[in-house]
Design an enzyme around this catalytic site. Structure first.
Site, PDB file in Angstrom:
ATOM      1  N   LYS A 582      44.771  15.295  16.701  1.00  0.00           N
ATOM      2  CA  LYS A 582      44.435  15.163  15.284  1.00  0.00           C
ATOM      3  C   LYS A 582      44.519  13.726  14.774  1.00  0.00           C
ATOM      4  CE  LYS A 582      47.472  18.443  14.343  1.00  0.00           C
ATOM      5  NZ  LYS A 582      47.517  19.261  15.559  1.00  0.00           N
ATOM      6  N   GLU A 609      37.018  20.385  16.697  1.00  0.00           N
ATOM      7  CA  GLU A 609      37.212  21.703  16.077  1.00  0.00           C
ATOM      8  C   GLU A 609      38.654  22.187  16.211  1.00  0.00           C
ATOM      9  OE1 GLU A 609      36.260  24.559  13.885  1.00  0.00           O
ATOM     10  OE2 GLU A 609      34.368  24.300  14.967  1.00  0.00           O
ATOM     11  N   ALA A 614      42.918  25.486  16.344  1.00  0.00           N
ATOM     12  CA  ALA A 614      42.854  25.783  17.789  1.00  0.00           C
ATOM     13  C   ALA A 614      41.464  26.347  18.106  1.00  0.00           C
ATOM     14  CB  ALA A 614      43.972  26.714  18.213  1.00  0.00           C
ATOM     15  N   GLU A 670      57.589  22.480  17.572  1.00  0.00           N
ATOM     16  CA  GLU A 670      57.894  21.318  18.399  1.00  0.00           C
ATOM     17  C   GLU A 670      59.366  21.396  18.802  1.00  0.00           C
ATOM     18  OE1 GLU A 670      55.759  19.042  19.403  1.00  0.00           O
ATOM     19  OE2 GLU A 670      54.088  19.908  18.273  1.00  0.00           O
ATOM     20  N   ASP A 681      52.141  18.216   9.818  1.00  0.00           N
ATOM     21  CA  ASP A 681      51.029  18.665  10.663  1.00  0.00           C
ATOM     22  C   ASP A 681      50.013  19.444   9.828  1.00  0.00           C
ATOM     23  OD1 ASP A 681      49.920  18.994  13.417  1.00  0.00           O
ATOM     24  OD2 ASP A 681      50.218  21.114  12.948  1.00  0.00           O
ATOM     25  N   LYS A 685      45.875  18.675   8.964  1.00  0.00           N
ATOM     26  CA  LYS A 685      44.796  19.662   9.057  1.00  0.00           C
ATOM     27  C   LYS A 685      44.053  19.807   7.732  1.00  0.00           C
ATOM     28  CE  LYS A 685      47.140  22.301  12.699  1.00  0.00           C
ATOM     29  NZ  LYS A 685      47.741  23.582  13.109  1.00  0.00           N
TER      30      LYS A 685
END
Length: 820
Positions: A582, A609, A614, A670, A681, A685
């Site tokens: 990303k 994508e 995912a 993580e 994160d 996105k």
């Protein structure tokens, strides 16, 4: 009558000479009427030239070369005719020839005077020896054979090195000889001839093939066979194009075009005498005599593709003249080509723009400076008056050509040709096409030759089948899963989708491995571990660029920031990218836009994508909505599989810290769960979704609610964090209980509405599509102009190696469909 010609590779060793002798015997045993033309043993002509020049330079090293030459020929007699009573006499004939050669070379050593006439005579020793030896080996097998020195029949002028044949006299001599000896198999020396005074000459490049064609034409042969080390004329050079295959038949004109543009199997003068009498020429493989080969004739069989072959000249110079003085100057071209003719310079390709402002032609690089000097002398006045610019010479170029008689009747050939080049980042410098439409030729960079040949070959001959070349960085959980999926699906893709995915480069954090033929996915781990090449990102990119393979795709399966600065260089090299990383598209908007623009500029794909969901088709769905004219009103989503699991599992009686611990044990988070719970994160996105919605947002424009109490943020280690989180269980329980009292649940939601992008922990009731979310699923809700009352929902696993790898796999195939 047939004429069989065997090239140097066919008679390069005693074993091969015996093999050729057996082929000759099989023809004789079958009752065929034929004659044989043979070249010097492989490498011997070059050796004769080399030893001549060494001797003429006054260097005694020529003697070592001569000893090797002699030993090579003696070995044939000693190995193949050892048990024959004629062995001593045959060997003595060879020895006497070598002694004569030695005396000539010694004379050169003393006089230091190597003339073209002497060079021709020295070169003749190669063919004379090979034809004599072959005739004796054929006799030893019980087949009547006769050694024929072509100097007795083929008459030429005295242009040594490339003598011109006196056709009528030569044909008369050949016919008279074969009338005198009709029953024996004549083994004829190729390449060599003589003047009317009996002085030895040679026929130049491809001379042995020319000899065969002359004999065939003189004898009105039913077929001339050229025996070599390939099974016919190939669709491309098999050393440069793996998928090249033999062409069953082609016309004389196609053969001439192929040979002009670099096909090594035939040479133009070979075709001309046969063409005059329409004698078919068949190219055969000495080492696969049962193969049909290629038949060159006036009426070839239909072929599946309008293109018969892709040829190339790997090293040319391009000379360009331009200037206002060229416009309307009718004598300019005549003067230019008169200069080339006077200097004996051959133009390989010529092109002129319709504006008449410039003219370009390709020649051999070694002739470039001579051409420049001659042209500048011819147009000195025009250049002095600034009517013509100084001559421009470009080196390190190549020509590739698509050739076929039926190209003229098929629309779209040029389109496919140039599209194949463009999609692989191959720049066309000059293009030319004759009015016959039998040939499309382009000049490109020399380093792109093999890549261009393969790309164009695939388009015309493997139109249903294509190969992708993958360079994969990151072979851990996602990368390793991807390689397994490719291996498991390989047979299906090959048989049903006509695609072969070749992994040609791999790298982990310690080693990297390359193989242009493809790395077997059965043992890639072992080979990567054993590779001597240490991992180095710049080295990986440099090697990938140097391999310069068509249809290349770079796959970044890492989350490493340090790899992203290489993306622009990769895209500029016309290599597509697929990545779940990303970092590249969630940094500055300028960097994001630059990568998108580079992909467009260099006609490649940049796919990411899997950055957001995912394997879920979130970005594809979003772009389809926008491109089809829909208006995006709002996007809401649970974009983290780990946070989805945590809050979906957070029900009465469960402690928040225990659920986080369970998610960590399952590998959902993580190793440091703060990275998930911080929401950073998710912010990345959401930023990607915003940018794909055509909003120029920066990371600082996002509003991110912090859900962790300060003691959790201050914890120095992961263990300390987990302990601090346990101490905050009551805080999270209060949030949960408050939501439950309102008949709601907690969900960590990312929202894009208008130009505002924010992430927060929200209380949602049964009327929300997120209320029933379970497990670690992600969900994105698109509210648009068309999907307003009932929003469009995309739901499914948003994390995990299997679905992420599957998403990358799907992108690789999409890139393949684009490139094919």
């Amino acid at each position: 009558m047939k004429v069989l010609k065997f090239g140097g590779s066919s008679v390069a060793t005693p074993e091969r000479i015996l093999h050729v002798a057996r082929i000759i015997k099989s023809y004789a045993d079958a009752g065929e009427r034929f004659t044989v033309v043979v070249s010097a043993m492989g490498g011997m002509t070059d050796l004769l030239i080399e030893m001549s020049r060494i001797a003429a330079s006054g260097n005694k090293a020529y003697k070592g070369k001569l000893e090797f030459f002699s030993a090579k020929h003696k070995a044939v007699i000693n190995e193949l005719i050892q048990d024959d009573a004629r062995h001593p006499d045959i060997l003595q004939e060879i020895i006497e020839g070598q002694e004569e050669l030695g005396n000539l070379l010694h004379g050169l050593f003393l006089t230091r005077d190597l003339t073209p006439r002497t060079m021709d005579y020295i070169q003749s020793f190669g063919e004379r020896a090979s034809a004599f030896m072959l005739s004796e080996v054929v006799k030893s097998l019980g087949t009547p054979a006769r050694f024929l020195n072509a100097r007795e029949l083929v008459l030429t002028n005295d242009k040594y090195g490339a003598a011109k044949v006196y056709i009528d006299e030569t044909y008369a001599n050949i016919r008279a000889y074969y009338e005198q000896y009709p029953d024996e198999v004549s083994i004829v020396t190729g390449f060599i001839a003589a003047t009317r005074d009996g002085i030895t000459t040679t026929l130049g490049r491809g001379g042995s093939d020319y000899t065969a064609s002359l004999f065939g034409a003189a004898l009105s042969a039913e077929e001339i066979q050229i025996w070599t080390d390939v099974s016919g004329v190939m669709t491309a050079d098999p050393r440069k194009v793996r998928q090249a295959f033999p062409v069953s038949s082609m016309s004389y004109q196609e053969a001439l075009e192929m040979s002009h543009f670099g096909a090594k199997v035939i040479y133009p003068p070979t075709v001309i005498p046969a063409l005059a009498q329409e004698i078919p020429i068949r190219i055969k493989n000495t080492f696969e005599p049962e193969a049909v080969g290629t038949l060159i004739s006036a009426d070839p069989e239909p072929f599946g593709s309008p293109v018969k072959g892709i040829s190339s000249i790997p090293d040319i110079a391009l000379i360009t003249l331009e200037g206002s003085g060229l416009f309307g100057a009718s004598s300019f071209a005549a003067r230019l080509f008169a200069v080339l003719a006077r200097e004996h310079l051959n133009a390989i390709l010529i092109t002129q723009g319709s504006s008449e402002h410039s003219i370009s032609f390709a020649i051999r690089p070694e002739d470039a400076e001579r051409a420049r000097t001659a042209i500048e002398e011819e147009f000195e006045l025009e250049m002095g008056a600034k009517l013509i610019d100084p001559v421009k010479v470009d080196l390190n170029l190549a020509v590739i050509a698509a050739i076929g008689d039926n190209m003229k009747s098929q629309p779209g050939i040029s389109g496919k040709f140039f599209q194949a080049l463009g999609k692989n980042g191959i720049n066309v410098i000059v293009t030319a096409q004759g009015s016959s439409e039998r040939n499309i030729s382009v000049v490109i960079r020399k380093e792109d030759e093999a890549k261009a040949l393969t790309a164009v070959h695939d388009v015309f001959f493997l139109s249903k089948f294509y190969t992708l070349n993958l360079f994969v960085v990151g072979v851990g959980l996602v990368g390793g899963t991807l390689l397994r999926q490719i291996q498991e699906q390989a047979a299906y893709l090959r048989d049903n989708q006509y695609v072969e995915i070749r992994v040609v480069g791999l790298s982990n954090t310690t080693k990297m491995l390359f193989d242009p033929e493809g790395i077997s996915l059965d043992d890639w781990k072992t080979r990567l571990q054993a590779s001597p090449d240490l991992a180095n990102l710049q080295g990986f990119v440099d090697r990938m660029k140097a391999m310069n393979l068509p249809n290349s795709v770079f796959v970044d399966n890492t989350a490493y920031e340090g790899i992203v600065p290489y993306y622009p260089e990769i895209l500029r090299s016309a290599i597509s990218i697929s990545t779940p990383n990303k970092v590249a598209v969630s940094g500055s908007y300028a960097d994001y836009l630059n990568l998108k623009q580079l992909a467009d500029q260099y006609s490649v794909k940049f796919f990411y994508e899997t950055n957001v969901g995912a394997g879920l088709p979130l970005l594809t769905t979003l772009n389809d909505l926008i491109n089809s004219g829909d208006r995006i009103l709002r996007i809401e989503g649970v974009l983290s599989g780990s946070l989805s699991f945590i809050f979906n599992s957070f029900t009465a009686g469960k402690r928040f810290s225990e659920i986080v611990g369970e998610a960590r044990e399952r590998g959902y988070t993580e190793p440091d769960p703060r990275l998930d719970l911080s929401g950073k994160d998710v912010a990345r996105k959401l930023l990607i979704l915003a940018r794909e919605s055509r909003l120029a947002l920066e990371p600082s424009d996002l509003e991110l609610e912090n859900i962790l109490p300060q003691p959790c943020l201050d914890a120095p280690t992961v263990d300390a964090f987990m302990a601090a989180l346990a101490e905050q269980d009551d805080y999270f329980e209060d949030l949960r209980a408050e939501a439950e009292a309102e008949g709601k649940v907690l969900r960590f939601i990312a929202t894009l509405e208008g130009e505002r992008a924010f992430i927060s922990l929200q209380k949602l009731g049964p009327d929300s599509p997120f209320y029933q979310l379970s497990g670690s699923d992600n969900m994105v809700v698109f509210t648009t102009g068309r999907y307003q009352e009932r929003p469009l929902v995309v739901k499914g696993p948003g994390a995990g190696a299997e679905v992420t790898a599957a998403g990358v796999f799907a992108e690789i195939l999409r890139i393949g469909y684009y490139l094919s």
